[in-house]
Design a protein around this motif. Structure first.
Motif, PDB file in Angstrom:
ATOM      1  N   THR A 163       0.859  -1.137  -0.063  1.00  0.00           N
ATOM      2  CA  THR A 163      -0.005  -0.082   0.060  1.00  0.00           C
ATOM      3  C   THR A 163       0.952   1.252   0.204  1.00  0.00           C
ATOM      4  O   THR A 163       1.801   1.456   0.792  1.00  0.00           O
ATOM      5  CB  THR A 163      -0.975  -0.101   1.290  1.00  0.00           C
ATOM      6  N   CYS A 189      -3.333   5.049  -2.294  1.00  0.00           N
ATOM      7  CA  CYS A 189      -4.125   5.819  -1.535  1.00  0.00           C
ATOM      8  C   CYS A 189      -3.660   7.143  -1.840  1.00  0.00           C
ATOM      9  O   CYS A 189      -2.585   7.676  -1.815  1.00  0.00           O
ATOM     10  CB  CYS A 189      -4.334   5.492  -0.042  1.00  0.00           C
ATOM     11  N   ASP A 195     -11.341   5.341   4.567  1.00  0.00           N
ATOM     12  CA  ASP A 195     -10.867   4.565   5.468  1.00  0.00           C
ATOM     13  C   ASP A 195      -9.321   4.085   4.985  1.00  0.00           C
ATOM     14  O   ASP A 195      -9.349   2.997   4.726  1.00  0.00           O
ATOM     15  CB  ASP A 195     -11.779   3.161   5.641  1.00  0.00           C
ATOM     16  N   LYS A 197      -7.131   2.946   6.888  1.00  0.00           N
ATOM     17  CA  LYS A 197      -6.591   1.897   7.540  1.00  0.00           C
ATOM     18  C   LYS A 197      -6.899   0.583   6.936  1.00  0.00           C
ATOM     19  O   LYS A 197      -6.073  -0.471   7.164  1.00  0.00           O
ATOM     20  CB  LYS A 197      -7.216   1.836   9.014  1.00  0.00           C
ATOM     21  N   SER A 198      -8.001   0.570   6.070  1.00  0.00           N
ATOM     22  CA  SER A 198      -8.696  -0.881   5.639  1.00  0.00           C
ATOM     23  C   SER A 198      -7.398  -1.056   4.619  1.00  0.00           C
ATOM     24  O   SER A 198      -7.465  -2.273   4.104  1.00  0.00           O
ATOM     25  CB  SER A 198      -9.915  -0.596   4.986  1.00  0.00           C
ATOM     26  N   HIS A 199      -6.516  -0.163   3.989  1.00  0.00           N
ATOM     27  CA  HIS A 199      -5.905  -0.392   3.029  1.00  0.00           C
ATOM     28  C   HIS A 199      -4.470  -0.813   3.585  1.00  0.00           C
ATOM     29  O   HIS A 199      -3.552  -1.400   2.925  1.00  0.00           O
ATOM     30  CB  HIS A 199      -5.555   0.783   2.086  1.00  0.00           C
ATOM     31  N   ILE A 201      -3.800  -2.003   6.906  1.00  0.00           N
ATOM     32  CA  ILE A 201      -3.735  -2.947   7.770  1.00  0.00           C
ATOM     33  C   ILE A 201      -3.448  -4.272   7.359  1.00  0.00           C
ATOM     34  O   ILE A 201      -2.519  -5.177   8.056  1.00  0.00           O
ATOM     35  CB  ILE A 201      -5.190  -2.921   8.641  1.00  0.00           C
ATOM     36  N   ASN A 202      -3.640  -4.822   6.190  1.00  0.00           N
ATOM     37  CA  ASN A 202      -3.355  -6.168   5.617  1.00  0.00           C
ATOM     38  C   ASN A 202      -2.045  -5.943   4.793  1.00  0.00           C
ATOM     39  O   ASN A 202      -1.726  -6.894   4.173  1.00  0.00           O
ATOM     40  CB  ASN A 202      -4.520  -6.737   5.132  1.00  0.00           C
ATOM     41  N   MET A 220      -2.522   0.839  12.611  1.00  0.00           N
ATOM     42  CA  MET A 220      -2.786   0.702  11.195  1.00  0.00           C
ATOM     43  C   MET A 220      -1.939  -0.252  10.365  1.00  0.00           C
ATOM     44  O   MET A 220      -2.319  -0.505   9.082  1.00  0.00           O
ATOM     45  CB  MET A 220      -2.799   2.114  10.470  1.00  0.00           C
ATOM     46  N   LYS A 222       0.106  -4.367  10.244  1.00  0.00           N
ATOM     47  CA  LYS A 222       0.241  -5.507  10.654  1.00  0.00           C
ATOM     48  C   LYS A 222       1.601  -5.900  11.222  1.00  0.00           C
ATOM     49  O   LYS A 222       2.518  -5.309  10.927  1.00  0.00           O
ATOM     50  CB  LYS A 222      -0.313  -6.706   9.804  1.00  0.00           C
TER      51      LYS A 222
END
Ligand code: NAP
Length: 286
Positions: A163, A189, A195, A197-199, A201-202, A220, A222
């Protein structure tokens, strides 16, 4: 956690380039020369120019600087660029950004001969990059520096979900392309992203180039994430920091770049590499 030491890698690049420049001078009578144009006296620009000049001294690349008052007109600047384009003793042309408001930056960049575009900002050099790694001739320096840091630490982006936060033409967009060229799956992004964080976090790797301290916080990302922090911000105490909450993210990350000492020195090192590359290409030396 391992710290990615951009300063150390940059110094190794300078040592190798110094040997190459000596050889070019000795065997080909060619000493690469970088022309730098500064309009006005923006404090950050002065500091960046100082770093670039120092790097030229370390590598043996010749430096010539043209300083102009803020009142310089765009036509006058374009005329100077044209003159440098036609000067065979000049191999790299760099117009220090930002320019005062009355300049149209895209028009100024377009005026630079792509073969002397050592910043890698022209449409020609950016466009070539889209065709694959083998066409990354004079790549934009900041993303190229990131790729070199990853290579140095054997961090292979192939198969990674990456990301990238920040979508500028000089950092975010070309970095996404370079990572895509190397088999990563990039997500870009920007300010309108919902959002964030949704991008992040993984993501296996998070690269940030926004210019906002603490935009990326520990919650934010992993465990085991690779963090490439490109942002540069000046804190109230005068010290520099990046866009990530370094202290809290560091224990969680597998690799992380510091600010200062990460992407910054690598950007300058890649500028030096591009200047030597441009000098060789302009003189048909492989
Ligand atoms: P820029 O042209 O201003 O681009 C910033 C990007 O961040 C834009 O895409 C913007 O989105 C996005 N953005 C802004 N606020 C955001 C938010 N809250 N959430 C997500 N995205 C957001 O800047 P730049 O030239 O790329 O530079 C970015 C940072 O990197 C700066 O701190 C700069 O100093 C640093 N930098 C460092 C080096 C180095 O050598 N270390 C080199 C270049 C830049 P929109 O496009 O939608 O507005």
């Amino acid at each position: 956690m391992a710290l990615i030491d951009g300063k150390k890698i940059a110094n190794e690049i300078y040592e190798n380039l110094a040997v190459e420049v000596q050889k070019l001078t000795r065997e080909n009578n060619l000493q690469p020369k970088l022309a730098v144009i500064l309009v006005g006296d923006n404090a950050a620009s002065l500091s960046y120019i100082k770093q670039k000049r120092k790097a030229c001294e370390k590598t043996g690349i010749q430096w010539v600087q043209f300083d102009y008052e803020e009142s310089l007109t765009q036509d006058e600047l374009l005329k100077k660029i044209q003159e440098l384009n036609e000067d065979n003793s000049i191999h790299g042309i760099l117009v220090q950004l930002p320019l005062p408001e009355h300049f149209e930056v895209p028009k100024v960049i377009r005026a630079i001969d792509p073969h002397k575009d050592v910043d890698g900002f022209t449409a020609y050099n950016l466009g070539k990059m889209f065709l694959g790694t083998e066409f990354e001739d004079l790549p934009p320096c900041t993303p190229a520096g990131v790729i070199k840091m990853l290579e140095y630490y054997d961090i292979d982006p192939e198969g990674m979900n990456v990301t990238i936060v920040g979508a500028s033409n000089i950092v975010g967009k070309p970095l996404a392309t370079m990572l895509l060229n190397r088999g990563a799956t990039p997500t870009i992004c920007h300010i309108k992203t919902k959002d964030l964080k949704s991008h992040t976090i993984n993501a296996d790797m998070v690269c940030v180039a926004v210019g906002r301290p603490n935009l990326i916080t520990e919650d934010m990302v992993k465990e085991g994430v690779v963090i490439i922090d490109i942002g540069v911000n000046r804190k109230d105490d005068g010290k520099l920091c990046g866009d990530c909450d370094f202290e809290r993210i560091e224990p969680k990350a597998s690799y992380i770049t510091p600010v200062p000492g990460g992407a910054g020195p690598m950007t300058v090192a890649c500028l030096m590499e591009n200047t030597v590359k441009a000098a060789k290409r302009l003189n048909n030396i492989s």
